[in-house]
Design an enzyme around this catalytic site. Structure first.
Site, PDB file in Angstrom:
ATOM      1  N   HIS A 238     -10.216  -2.575  -6.922  1.00 29.42           N
ATOM      2  CA  HIS A 238     -10.176  -1.394  -6.044  1.00 29.42           C
ATOM      3  C   HIS A 238      -9.307  -0.282  -6.617  1.00 29.42           C
ATOM      4  CE1 HIS A 238      -9.894   1.166  -2.573  1.00 29.42           C
ATOM      5  NE2 HIS A 238      -8.613   0.901  -2.365  1.00 29.42           N
TER       6      HIS A 238
ATOM      7  N   ASP B 183       0.845  -1.204   0.000  1.00 24.83           N
ATOM      8  CA  ASP B 183       0.000   0.000   0.000  1.00 24.83           C
ATOM      9  C   ASP B 183       0.877   1.249   0.000  1.00 24.83           C
ATOM     10  OD1 ASP B 183      -2.338   1.408  -0.033  1.00 24.83           O
ATOM     11  OD2 ASP B 183      -2.930   0.938   2.012  1.00 24.83           O
TER      12      ASP B 183
HETATM   13  C1  HEM Z   1      -9.488  -1.245   4.406  1.00 27.33           C
HETATM   14  C2  HEM Z   1      -9.729  -0.527   3.353  1.00 27.33           C
HETATM   15  C3  HEM Z   1      -8.773  -0.336   2.196  1.00 27.33           C
HETATM   16  C4  HEM Z   1      -7.781  -1.150   1.730  1.00 27.33           C
HETATM   17  C5  HEM Z   1      -7.391  -2.531   2.229  1.00 27.33           C
HETATM   18  C6  HEM Z   1      -7.152  -0.462   0.619  1.00 27.33           C
HETATM   19  C7  HEM Z   1      -6.086  -0.970  -0.121  1.00 27.33           C
HETATM   20  C8  HEM Z   1      -5.481  -0.323  -1.181  1.00 27.33           C
HETATM   21  C9  HEM Z   1      -4.379  -0.834  -1.938  1.00 27.33           C
HETATM   22  C10 HEM Z   1      -3.700  -2.172  -1.688  1.00 27.33           C
HETATM   23  C11 HEM Z   1      -4.073   0.065  -2.886  1.00 27.33           C
HETATM   24  C12 HEM Z   1      -2.992  -0.072  -3.973  1.00 27.33           C
HETATM   25  C13 HEM Z   1      -1.661   0.424  -3.569  1.00 27.33           C
HETATM   26  C14 HEM Z   1      -1.439   1.875  -3.805  1.00 27.33           C
HETATM   27  O1  HEM Z   1      -1.582   2.362  -4.925  1.00 27.33           O
HETATM   28  O2  HEM Z   1      -1.128   2.566  -2.842  1.00 27.33           O
HETATM   29  C15 HEM Z   1      -4.984   1.168  -2.742  1.00 27.33           C
HETATM   30  C16 HEM Z   1      -5.002   2.300  -3.511  1.00 27.33           C
HETATM   31  C17 HEM Z   1      -5.931   3.306  -3.402  1.00 27.33           C
HETATM   32  N1  HEM Z   1      -6.997   3.362  -2.539  1.00 27.33           N
HETATM   33 FE1  HEM Z   1      -7.434   2.023  -1.109  1.00 27.33          FE
HETATM   34  N2  HEM Z   1      -7.781   0.742   0.431  1.00 27.33           N
HETATM   35  C18 HEM Z   1      -8.773   0.863   1.367  1.00 27.33           C
HETATM   36  C19 HEM Z   1      -9.644   1.919   1.514  1.00 27.33           C
HETATM   37  C20 HEM Z   1      -9.764   2.968   0.638  1.00 27.33           C
HETATM   38  C21 HEM Z   1     -10.790   3.978   0.689  1.00 27.33           C
HETATM   39  C22 HEM Z   1     -11.906   4.066   1.728  1.00 27.33           C
HETATM   40  C23 HEM Z   1     -10.561   4.825  -0.356  1.00 27.33           C
HETATM   41  C24 HEM Z   1     -11.352   6.043  -0.772  1.00 27.33           C
HETATM   42  C25 HEM Z   1     -12.665   6.076  -0.829  1.00 27.33           C
HETATM   43  C26 HEM Z   1      -9.377   4.353  -1.048  1.00 27.33           C
HETATM   44  C27 HEM Z   1      -8.803   4.961  -2.133  1.00 27.33           C
HETATM   45  C28 HEM Z   1      -7.672   4.530  -2.771  1.00 27.33           C
HETATM   46  C29 HEM Z   1      -7.005   5.277  -3.819  1.00 27.33           C
HETATM   47  C30 HEM Z   1      -7.418   6.634  -4.379  1.00 27.33           C
HETATM   48  C31 HEM Z   1      -5.906   4.518  -4.223  1.00 27.33           C
HETATM   49  C32 HEM Z   1      -4.883   4.863  -5.286  1.00 27.33           C
HETATM   50  C33 HEM Z   1      -5.281   4.330  -6.623  1.00 27.33           C
HETATM   51  C34 HEM Z   1      -4.281   4.773  -7.682  1.00 27.33           C
HETATM   52  O3  HEM Z   1      -3.795   5.890  -7.564  1.00 27.33           O
HETATM   53  O4  HEM Z   1      -4.011   4.009  -8.600  1.00 27.33           O
HETATM   54  N3  HEM Z   1      -8.932   3.224  -0.430  1.00 27.33           N
HETATM   55  N4  HEM Z   1      -5.848   0.903  -1.688  1.00 27.33           N
END
Ligand code: HEM
Ligand code: NAG
Ligand code: NAG
Ligand code: NAG
Ligand code: NAG
Ligand code: NAG
Ligand code: NAG
Ligand code: NAG
Ligand code: NAG
Ligand code: NAG
Ligand code: NAG
Length: 496
Positions: free
Chosen positions: A369, A235
């Site tokens: 996601h 992450d």
């Molecule tokens: C327990 C809850 C969550 C988990 C396990 C999770 C996990 C992850 C993972 C593994 C990544 C990809 C790694 C990275 O690019 O940093 C990611 C990216 C992202 N997540 Fe989450 N996330 C969670 C909650 C959320 C929530 C609530 C939001 C917003 C509503 C969110 C928004 C994003 C965004 C904007 C990215 C970057 C995508 C990109 O730039 O390509 N995440 N998340």
């Protein structure tokens, strides 16, 4: 536990002790010796922070004062231990005096965080809810209805789907009564001892001026799992590069300063009160992760890809739910995940194309996601940056309840909550028809008020095979919306 796009991170430090002490920092120094190593972790997969000189020249090119901006807003997920203290203001007069004399001298600015020599032993930031502004008799309309109405109004019906929470049944009770929490103090450091020491002196200095309503201890995951969240995904890779702060890495979105900071170019709202300039909205969500249930689901539903063992098929399903599998579609590639020059350098389109092919989910499901929350070329290039947020989440939440709870203490900054966090959650993650009809829900964070979620595209051998998720693997335990003011606003508006 499987690690998707895993790596063994090296905990490297940003610099060495040089003995330079800023005036603002002398208070902290008088409590304990200067730190010799960075307060921040620096997993290899996450973008490095700019040096203080690089950041200051980027900032001065756009007239930004990084010393006036609280230090948590732009730094990303680099905290090791973090403590959230949700408080009520019990005595306004006493609190305002303490805010000026006790808290403000400890508030860590962005400039201070960037150099080990100026880092305090414990990073301290403060943010206020609408109820907090009201308690402090700050009556200007700050220009954000989501903030003004509070998170609960967005989380529960009559909002058609809202954030997708099934009411507030699973919420931490203290978040349900959403007028009692006036603000949150964030403490972050490399050790719990540092946080405890700061908390002790803060509590005795603040005395009865505040009431402690709820607290949460969060920590980056230890050892080999550093930089990974609880489901095992790497992450903190992709965060936008903010103009005036850092230069973008390959694939990183570039957002105008006003996407994150109020009153700066790119802010979608023009009528902000002057004191709101260079503040940012802090969205807090306590997100519980049902790790055994998630793993069991993967075990029970391996992808029948020819040549993969069932275990590899389960890993692949997990990866396709959340990770940037695009660069390495079938197998984990730790070295690639580790490389900041490459790990964010992709769109979901073929090279040279401005749009993705929505029928091609072979490399990444439309519902994944990472793709839901940043569709990259799916909506065409150049990318529209209106819906970007800065995620500064601390990985592991250990709540103050008897039951040990695993999850994410989710913190994101933006200048407009309805275009930022709420848009991503409601309009993309929870919208089964984004960005194509029958895409399905985001399998990680998508929510349908407690109902089962249908997700398409997960099985690359048959992308029209729907998979039904009857469990929300991420459970919202609630939260609140806060405003993180500039240091000058704390001095001139919040403490007088
Ligand atoms: C327990 C809850 C969550 C988990 C396990 C999770 C996990 C992850 C993972 C593994 C990544 C990809 C790694 C990275 O690019 O940093 C990611 C990216 C992202 N997540 Fe989450 N996330 C969670 C909650 C959320 C929530 C609530 C939001 C917003 C509503 C969110 C928004 C994003 C965004 C904007 C990215 C970057 C995508 C990109 O730039 O390509 N995440 N998340
Ligand atoms: C930048 O902000 C700091 C903190 O509020 C303030 O002391 C300083 O005077 C500001 N610098 C400029 C050039 O405005
Ligand atoms: C509130 O704080 C002020 C200043 O410290 C003090 O004079 C006053 O007695 C306090 N009020 C109450 C109700 O405790
Ligand atoms: C609140 O602020 C207004 C001016 O903005 C002032 O007239 C009023 O007296 C203040 N009320 C309190 C309780 O301080
Ligand atoms: C920090 O404080 C908490 C609560 O007072 C306590 O349970 C914990 O043991 C302390 N941790 C350390 C490392 O002192
Ligand atoms: C933490 O839990 C203890 C024991 O249940 C309780 O007494 C205390 O008030 C809680 N503190 C906070 C800040 O939630
Ligand atoms: C990741 O990068 C770090 C530092 O650059 C290096 O020490 C480590 O061996 C790398 N890990 C992998 C799996 O490539
Ligand atoms: C990033 O991706 C583009 C397009 O695929 C490629 O031309 C470029 O060389 C990549 N950059 C790096 C640093 O790998
Ligand atoms: C993609 O869009 C950019 C910017 O609008 C344009 O310069 C370029 O020619 C487009 N490329 C293709 C392949 O359509
Ligand atoms: C970007 O998206 C926003 C909101 O979805 C929209 O209002 C705006 O017109 C878009 N900008 C461009 C340049 O397409
Ligand atoms: C793909 O899945 C759909 C829906 O379950 C099913 O109707 C179809 O027969 C499957 N196709 C193949 C080739 O298995």
């Amino acid at each position: 536990m499987k690690l998707t796009l895993s790596f063994i991170p090296a905990l490297t430090y940003l610099g060495l002790y040089t003995g330079i002490v800023s005036a603002q920092d002398s208070n902290v120094r008088s409590l304990s010796p200067r730190r010799q190593s960075s307060i921040l972790i620096n997993p290899a997969a996450q973008p490095e922070l700019p040096t203080v000189n690089a950041a200051q020249s980027a900032a001065s090119a756009v007239g930004l004062n990084l010393t006036d901006i609280q230090g948590d807003i732009l730094i990303g997920m680099k905290k090791n231990k973090e403590f959230f203290l949700f408080f009520g203001i019990a005595n306004v007069t006493a609190f305002q005096a303490n805010l000026a004399s006790v808290i403000l001298p400890l508030v860590t600015s962005t400039t201070q965080v960037l150099d080990v020599a100026t880092q305090p032993n414990t990073l301290l930031n403060i943010a206020f809810s609408q109820a907090g502004l009201t308690a402090l008799n700050i009556t200007d309309d700050i220009g954000d209805a989501s903030f003004t109405n509070g998170q609960q109004a967005s989380a529960t019906p009559p909002v058609p789907k809202g954030l997708g929470d099934p009411g507030t049944t699973n919420w931490v009770p203290q978040f349900v009564d959403d007028t009692s929490i006036h603000g949150v103090i964030l403490l972050a450091s490399d050790t719990v001892d540092n946080i405890n020491a700061t908390l002790d002196s803060l509590q005795s200095a603040l005395g009865d001026s505040i009431t402690e309503i709820y607290s949460l201890q969060a920590a980056a995951r230890p050892g080999d799992e550093q930089g990974h969240e609880h489901f095992g995904f790497l992450d903190g890779i992709s965060n936008p590069a903010v103009v005036g702060f850092q230069t973008p890495l390959p694939g990183q979105a570039v957002v105008p300063t006003g996407q994150v900071l109020l009153g700066e170019p790119g802010d979608q709202v023009s009528s902000r009160p002057a004191w709101a300039k260079d503040g940012s909205f802090l969205v807090f969500r306590q997100l519980q992760q049902l790790v055994p249930e998630f793993n069991q689901f993967l075990t029970n539903n391996p992808i029948p890809e020819p040549g993969l063992t069932p275990e590899q098929g389960s890993d692949l399903l997990g990866a396709r739910m959340g990770a940037p599998v695009f660069l390495s579609p079938l197998f984990d590639d730790p070295a690639l995940g580790n490389d900041t020059q490459q790990n964010n350098n992709f769109t979901y389109a073929a090279p040279g194309s401005n749009f993705s092919d929505p029928t091609d989910q072979s490399k990444c499901p439309l519902s994944a996601h990472i793709r839901k929350t940043r569709p990259r070329a799916d909506l065409g290039l150049p990318e529209n940056t209106t819906h970007h947020i800065v995620r500064v989440t601390a990985a592991e939440a250990a709540s103050n309840t008897t039951q040990i709870e695993r999850g994410l203490a989710f913190v994101a900054y933006q200048s407009d909550i309805s275009l930022g966090f709420e848009f991503l959650q409601e309009k993309w993650a929870n919208n089964a028809n984004f960005f194509e009809p029958s895409t399905g829900f985001d399998p990680i964070i998508g929510a349908d008020n407690g109902a089962s979620r249908i997700v398409n595209g997960l099985d690359p051998t048959n992308t029209s095979r729907p998979i039904t998720l009857s469990t929300d693997f991420v459970v919202s335990r609630g939260g609140q919306y806060f405003f993180s003011p500039s240091l000058s606003a704390i001095a001139n508006t919040f403490s007088v």
